[in-house]
Design a protein around this motif. Sequence first.
Motif, mmCIF file in Angstrom:
data_model
loop_
_atom_site.group_PDB
_atom_site.id
_atom_site.type_symbol
_atom_site.label_atom_id
_atom_site.label_comp_id
_atom_site.label_asym_id
_atom_site.label_seq_id
_atom_site.Cartn_x
_atom_site.Cartn_y
_atom_site.Cartn_z
ATOM 1 N N VAL A 1 1.272 -3.693 -5.740
ATOM 2 C CA VAL A 1 0.416 -4.868 -5.539
ATOM 3 C C VAL A 1 1.214 -6.145 -5.817
ATOM 4 O O VAL A 1 1.113 -7.131 -5.092
ATOM 5 N N THR B 1 -10.522 -4.925 -1.344
ATOM 6 C CA THR B 1 -9.570 -4.123 -2.096
ATOM 7 C C THR B 1 -10.143 -2.726 -2.281
ATOM 8 O O THR B 1 -11.345 -2.510 -2.127
ATOM 9 N N SER C 1 -5.304 2.510 1.060
ATOM 10 C CA SER C 1 -5.481 1.068 1.208
ATOM 11 C C SER C 1 -5.250 0.606 2.654
ATOM 12 O O SER C 1 -5.341 -0.585 2.940
ATOM 13 N N VAL D 1 -0.979 6.035 -1.425
ATOM 14 C CA VAL D 1 -1.450 4.681 -1.759
ATOM 15 C C VAL D 1 -1.683 3.919 -0.450
ATOM 16 O O VAL D 1 -2.707 3.251 -0.268
ATOM 17 N N VAL E 1 -6.142 -2.460 -5.137
ATOM 18 C CA VAL E 1 -5.082 -2.637 -4.141
ATOM 19 C C VAL E 1 -5.678 -3.321 -2.906
ATOM 20 O O VAL E 1 -6.648 -2.819 -2.338
ATOM 21 N N VAL F 1 1.518 1.732 -8.926
ATOM 22 C CA VAL F 1 0.572 1.105 -7.995
ATOM 23 C C VAL F 1 0.483 -0.395 -8.278
ATOM 24 O O VAL F 1 0.472 -1.221 -7.360
#
Length: 420
Positions: free
Chosen positions: A170, A132, A196, A192, A140, A166
């Motif tokens: 998830v 993550t 990720s 984001v 994330v 965010v």
Amino acid sequence: MSAPEQIDHEDGNKDENLGLYRRATQTGAQWWRVSVGDRPETYRLEHGADDENGAGTVDIDLIVDAENLRAKLKKWRREGFAIDGSDAGQDDERTRVAFMPELQRASASMLAQKQRERASSNDTVRDGSSSTVRIGTVDVPCGIPHPLVPPINHAYLFSPRFNDIVEDIVENRRVMLIGHTGAGKTSLIEQVAARSGHPVLRSNMNGQTTAGDFVGFWTVKGGETLWVDGVLPSAMREGLWLIVDEIDFAEPSILAALTAVLEPHGRLLLKEKGNEIVAPHPAFRLFATANAVGAMSQFRHLYQGANLMNEAFLDRWRVYLLDYLTPAEETDVLVRTLAPHMTRALAATLAAIAADCRAAFAREDLASAFSTRRLLDWAELMLRTGDPERAAGPAIYAKVSPEDAALIRGIIRHHIAPAG
Ligand SMILES: Nc1ncnc2c1ncn2[C@@H]1O[C@H](COP(=O)(O)OP(=O)(O)O)[C@@H](O)[C@H]1O
Ligand SMILES: [Mg+2]
């Protein structure tokens, strides 16, 4: 046994007036209690006040007749006293005060459960793919390398306001971001994804996107009839993040296709392809952006052609209103993007100019919005030319009407004195 019942019944009308009459005050409540007097046809009136702790003392205690009571009732009604049979008022107050502490316990328990679930799912997949990355306060899960992963913008600022969004990503919620053009809706999702490592597809509804592009279509290639997936089934099958940009311009048939997918784990039915069912890949995420929906409807006149979206459709999304960055945040972004040359003092002035232009846009004095992108571009050209006015030509003035250019020029002059 039957006699008292009969008396009660006969006195019913008068007994309706018995009880506690309360009115809230700044520090608690005042009340009058009406009970039956010790002689026939009389009533006992007690007056008292409760403070925040609920402790009440009686300061008036008198006996009146029915006529007197009627006069009192009238007066109390004028003064804002209302009957609250039994102690319901106190129960209401207890419930009101108890809510927040109870919610805090419930919320902490839910968070703890989520953390346990995430920890155990990380344990089960120990092949490194379950790593993550922390964005703001949220961990994330990372995706896999893919050509559609957007590039990281290192100057991008994750405001604490974005944490809930965010977290929703998830949790695989459908997220709609609404706000003025250039407020940062698209870039929030893209950044984001960039951090990720998730691939992103964008589909803009303001323009040429047809239901065929979106859902799919049949075509003939080399004599063979082939089905071509549109962006929605492609993203669902491959686990891409799909941004439906400017959804308030979408055709009804596109919205209809989307509606099924908005349910958690919602599947897409490809009617055109013999009712094939497309199930979403676990990494699939769906986003929408809009300018003039819901809380932004008041600005609909600024976005010609935008459709109203009904509440039932909106209720399938978490809708976040994204405002422009604050001047302090935008100053930060300017300094970070144009380091080491952009100084904080210069940046603060430029951010203040952008804020003034946006205020003029909201007042309808300006027809053009002032995005962070435009501000960054102007600032960069200004550093190169050393001349705010010359830089404003290609970065601002040439893109807007002469009236808007004149107004913006005025705002800039208000903040920047000519070189001496
Ligand atoms: N939080 C931010 N930090 C840094 N730059 C930002 C931020 N938000 C927006 N921007 C800049 O503003 C530009 C416009 O944002 P964008 O996401 O395209 O707006 P919208 O989709 O709301 O029209 C982005 O390309 C980016 O350069
Ligand atoms: Mg956008």
